[in-house]
Write a protein that holds these residues in place. Sequence first.
Motif, PDB file in Angstrom:
ATOM      1  N   MET A   1       0.858  -1.179   0.000  1.00  0.00           N
ATOM      2  CA  MET A   1       0.000   0.000   0.000  1.00  0.00           C
ATOM      3  C   MET A   1       0.900   1.236   0.000  1.00  0.00           C
ATOM      4  O   MET A   1       1.853   1.311   0.751  1.00  0.00           O
ATOM      5  CB  MET A   1      -0.911  -0.033   1.235  1.00  0.00           C
ATOM      6  CG  MET A   1      -1.898   1.106   1.292  1.00  0.00           C
ATOM      7  SD  MET A   1      -2.969   1.157   2.773  1.00  0.00           S
ATOM      8  CE  MET A   1      -3.966  -0.288   2.580  1.00  0.00           C
ATOM      9  N   THR A   2       0.570   2.205  -0.804  1.00  0.00           N
ATOM     10  CA  THR A   2       1.356   3.432  -0.894  1.00  0.00           C
ATOM     11  C   THR A   2       0.974   4.399   0.226  1.00  0.00           C
ATOM     12  O   THR A   2      -0.063   4.234   0.876  1.00  0.00           O
ATOM     13  CB  THR A   2       1.120   4.148  -2.238  1.00  0.00           C
ATOM     14  OG1 THR A   2      -0.242   4.610  -2.266  1.00  0.00           O
ATOM     15  CG2 THR A   2       1.391   3.232  -3.415  1.00  0.00           C
ATOM     16  N   ILE A   3       1.801   5.408   0.409  1.00  0.00           N
ATOM     17  CA  ILE A   3       1.493   6.417   1.423  1.00  0.00           C
ATOM     18  C   ILE A   3       0.159   7.101   1.113  1.00  0.00           C
ATOM     19  O   ILE A   3      -0.641   7.370   2.004  1.00  0.00           O
ATOM     20  CB  ILE A   3       2.640   7.446   1.575  1.00  0.00           C
ATOM     21  CG1 ILE A   3       2.375   8.365   2.766  1.00  0.00           C
ATOM     22  CG2 ILE A   3       2.862   8.217   0.300  1.00  0.00           C
ATOM     23  CD1 ILE A   3       3.553   9.257   3.126  1.00  0.00           C
ATOM     24  N   GLY A   4      -0.088   7.357  -0.161  1.00  0.00           N
ATOM     25  CA  GLY A   4      -1.351   7.982  -0.549  1.00  0.00           C
ATOM     26  C   GLY A   4      -2.548   7.117  -0.196  1.00  0.00           C
ATOM     27  O   GLY A   4      -3.567   7.609   0.291  1.00  0.00           O
ATOM     28  N   ALA A   5      -2.426   5.822  -0.443  1.00  0.00           N
ATOM     29  CA  ALA A   5      -3.510   4.891  -0.114  1.00  0.00           C
ATOM     30  C   ALA A   5      -3.729   4.837   1.395  1.00  0.00           C
ATOM     31  O   ALA A   5      -4.871   4.753   1.861  1.00  0.00           O
ATOM     32  CB  ALA A   5      -3.188   3.501  -0.663  1.00  0.00           C
ATOM     33  N   THR A  58       4.492   7.807  12.094  1.00  0.00           N
ATOM     34  CA  THR A  58       4.962   8.239  10.773  1.00  0.00           C
ATOM     35  C   THR A  58       5.523   7.036  10.024  1.00  0.00           C
ATOM     36  O   THR A  58       5.424   6.973   8.799  1.00  0.00           O
ATOM     37  CB  THR A  58       6.025   9.352  10.886  1.00  0.00           C
ATOM     38  OG1 THR A  58       7.071   8.920  11.753  1.00  0.00           O
ATOM     39  CG2 THR A  58       5.420  10.640  11.406  1.00  0.00           C
ATOM     40  N   ASP A  59       6.085   6.068  10.753  1.00  0.00           N
ATOM     41  CA  ASP A  59       6.587   4.848  10.113  1.00  0.00           C
ATOM     42  C   ASP A  59       5.460   4.099   9.406  1.00  0.00           C
ATOM     43  O   ASP A  59       5.649   3.549   8.327  1.00  0.00           O
ATOM     44  CB  ASP A  59       7.253   3.922  11.130  1.00  0.00           C
ATOM     45  CG  ASP A  59       8.652   4.374  11.507  1.00  0.00           C
ATOM     46  OD1 ASP A  59       9.170   5.323  10.885  1.00  0.00           O
ATOM     47  OD2 ASP A  59       9.234   3.767  12.428  1.00  0.00           O
ATOM     48  N   TYR A  60       4.281   4.079  10.012  1.00  0.00           N
ATOM     49  CA  TYR A  60       3.154   3.425   9.348  1.00  0.00           C
ATOM     50  C   TYR A  60       2.792   4.183   8.067  1.00  0.00           C
ATOM     51  O   TYR A  60       2.613   3.580   7.004  1.00  0.00           O
ATOM     52  CB  TYR A  60       1.922   3.328  10.257  1.00  0.00           C
ATOM     53  CG  TYR A  60       0.714   2.880   9.476  1.00  0.00           C
ATOM     54  CD1 TYR A  60       0.621   1.567   9.019  1.00  0.00           C
ATOM     55  CD2 TYR A  60      -0.293   3.768   9.138  1.00  0.00           C
ATOM     56  CE1 TYR A  60      -0.454   1.162   8.239  1.00  0.00           C
ATOM     57  CE2 TYR A  60      -1.372   3.366   8.370  1.00  0.00           C
ATOM     58  CZ  TYR A  60      -1.455   2.067   7.920  1.00  0.00           C
ATOM     59  OH  TYR A  60      -2.510   1.672   7.147  1.00  0.00           O
ATOM     60  N   LEU A  61       2.694   5.499   8.155  1.00  0.00           N
ATOM     61  CA  LEU A  61       2.346   6.282   6.968  1.00  0.00           C
ATOM     62  C   LEU A  61       3.360   6.083   5.849  1.00  0.00           C
ATOM     63  O   LEU A  61       2.993   6.005   4.675  1.00  0.00           O
ATOM     64  CB  LEU A  61       2.240   7.772   7.324  1.00  0.00           C
ATOM     65  CG  LEU A  61       1.036   8.170   8.170  1.00  0.00           C
ATOM     66  CD1 LEU A  61       1.158   9.622   8.608  1.00  0.00           C
ATOM     67  CD2 LEU A  61      -0.261   7.951   7.406  1.00  0.00           C
ATOM     68  N   LEU A  62       4.636   5.972   6.215  1.00  0.00           N
ATOM     69  CA  LEU A  62       5.694   5.808   5.227  1.00  0.00           C
ATOM     70  C   LEU A  62       5.814   4.380   4.697  1.00  0.00           C
ATOM     71  O   LEU A  62       6.542   4.126   3.745  1.00  0.00           O
ATOM     72  CB  LEU A  62       7.038   6.247   5.816  1.00  0.00           C
ATOM     73  CG  LEU A  62       7.164   7.737   6.113  1.00  0.00           C
ATOM     74  CD1 LEU A  62       8.423   8.003   6.927  1.00  0.00           C
ATOM     75  CD2 LEU A  62       7.168   8.543   4.820  1.00  0.00           C
ATOM     76  N   GLY A  63       5.120   3.449   5.336  1.00  0.00           N
ATOM     77  CA  GLY A  63       5.179   2.071   4.885  1.00  0.00           C
ATOM     78  C   GLY A  63       6.292   1.264   5.528  1.00  0.00           C
ATOM     79  O   GLY A  63       6.527   0.122   5.156  1.00  0.00           O
ATOM     80  N   ILE A  64       6.999   1.852   6.495  1.00  0.00           N
ATOM     81  CA  ILE A  64       8.071   1.143   7.194  1.00  0.00           C
ATOM     82  C   ILE A  64       7.461   0.126   8.152  1.00  0.00           C
ATOM     83  O   ILE A  64       7.896  -1.018   8.228  1.00  0.00           O
ATOM     84  CB  ILE A  64       8.974   2.133   7.948  1.00  0.00           C
ATOM     85  CG1 ILE A  64       9.674   3.046   6.936  1.00  0.00           C
ATOM     86  CG2 ILE A  64       9.978   1.409   8.828  1.00  0.00           C
ATOM     87  CD1 ILE A  64      10.341   4.255   7.541  1.00  0.00           C
TER      88      ILE A  64
END
Length: 103
Positions: A1-5, A58-64
């Motif tokens: 999943m992308t940050i936008g998604a 922020t790690d979740y939003l970034l996909g980390i």
Amino acid sequence: MTIGARVKHLRELNNLSQSELAAMINVSSSSVSMWETDKREICQDELIKLSNIFKVSTDYLLGIDKEANAIDVAFYNQLGELTPEQKLDIIRYAEFVRSKNHV
């Protein structure tokens, strides 16, 4: 999943329109639209604001961090609709469930 998604998913979980989210961050609604379609990057300050609004890292939003706090977010959002007495009942029930596991 992308940050936008992820942003779109969290915005929808919180029942916010793009315009409402934009106002909370002090950006245009077209910026939110472009984030959600990954046509524009989210700057660090905006990322932190999104993290605070949605109560995720922020790690979740970034996909980390792949594990979403989606259950926590959905639960938190539901709490807003409860009376103080109902919230207290939930706290008591959570304490009961925790105590059952420690017996």
